[in-house]
Design a protein around this motif. Sequence first.
Motif, PDB file in Angstrom:
ATOM      1  N   LEU A  68      32.143  40.850  33.569  1.00  0.00           N
ATOM      2  CA  LEU A  68      32.761  42.182  33.540  1.00  0.00           C
ATOM      3  C   LEU A  68      32.141  43.139  34.561  1.00  0.00           C
ATOM      4  O   LEU A  68      32.682  44.200  34.830  1.00  0.00           O
ATOM      5  CB  LEU A  68      32.648  42.782  32.140  1.00  0.00           C
ATOM      6  N   HIS A  69      30.999  42.759  35.125  1.00  0.00           N
ATOM      7  CA  HIS A  69      30.316  43.631  36.087  1.00  0.00           C
ATOM      8  C   HIS A  69      30.613  43.256  37.535  1.00  0.00           C
ATOM      9  O   HIS A  69      30.009  43.793  38.448  1.00  0.00           O
ATOM     10  CB  HIS A  69      28.807  43.576  35.843  1.00  0.00           C
ATOM     11  N   SER A  70      31.543  42.347  37.730  1.00  0.00           N
ATOM     12  CA  SER A  70      31.872  41.880  39.068  1.00  0.00           C
ATOM     13  C   SER A  70      32.431  43.021  39.923  1.00  0.00           C
ATOM     14  O   SER A  70      33.253  43.802  39.473  1.00  0.00           O
ATOM     15  CB  SER A  70      32.900  40.755  38.984  1.00  0.00           C
ATOM     16  N   GLN A  71      31.943  43.115  41.145  1.00  0.00           N
ATOM     17  CA  GLN A  71      32.441  44.118  42.086  1.00  0.00           C
ATOM     18  C   GLN A  71      33.488  43.525  43.016  1.00  0.00           C
ATOM     19  O   GLN A  71      34.062  44.229  43.831  1.00  0.00           O
ATOM     20  CB  GLN A  71      31.286  44.676  42.915  1.00  0.00           C
ATOM     21  N   ARG A  72      33.713  42.229  42.910  1.00  0.00           N
ATOM     22  CA  ARG A  72      34.665  41.548  43.768  1.00  0.00           C
ATOM     23  C   ARG A  72      35.332  40.448  42.958  1.00  0.00           C
ATOM     24  O   ARG A  72      34.689  39.787  42.164  1.00  0.00           O
ATOM     25  CB  ARG A  72      33.916  40.952  44.951  1.00  0.00           C
ATOM     26  N   GLY A  73      36.596  40.263  43.114  1.00  0.00           N
ATOM     27  CA  GLY A  73      37.298  39.239  42.351  1.00  0.00           C
ATOM     28  C   GLY A  73      37.676  39.742  40.969  1.00  0.00           C
ATOM     29  O   GLY A  73      37.543  40.926  40.654  1.00  0.00           O
ATOM     30  N   ALA A  74      38.133  38.831  40.144  1.00  0.00           N
ATOM     31  CA  ALA A  74      38.600  39.195  38.803  1.00  0.00           C
ATOM     32  C   ALA A  74      37.429  39.509  37.883  1.00  0.00           C
ATOM     33  O   ALA A  74      36.410  38.830  37.906  1.00  0.00           O
ATOM     34  CB  ALA A  74      39.415  38.043  38.220  1.00  0.00           C
TER      35      ALA A  74
END
Length: 90
Positions: A68-74
């Motif tokens: 949930l903390h991804s800055q890129r992608g899903a």
Amino acid sequence: MTQKLASALLRRARNWAGQITSVAKSLAPNHLKSRITSSAQEISPGRIKITVNARGKDARAQEYGSGLHSQRGAKVKYFIRPKPGHKFLA
């Protein structure tokens, strides 16, 4: 472009790539430091490409975050399951 100037530019680009790698290694976690590399190559006369790579299982997660903390992608939830044969997370 003269050959002397082209070789001087490529030499400087390799120097810059080395400096970028040093900074990246100083900011990286210990287990990824040895896996960071860089290169500089001449694509065409007057055009030089500098590439920096970090290879490792979690290199992308270290750079962009994961789940949930991804800055890129899903941004997705992922489940942490217990190891086989254990009732609890180990």
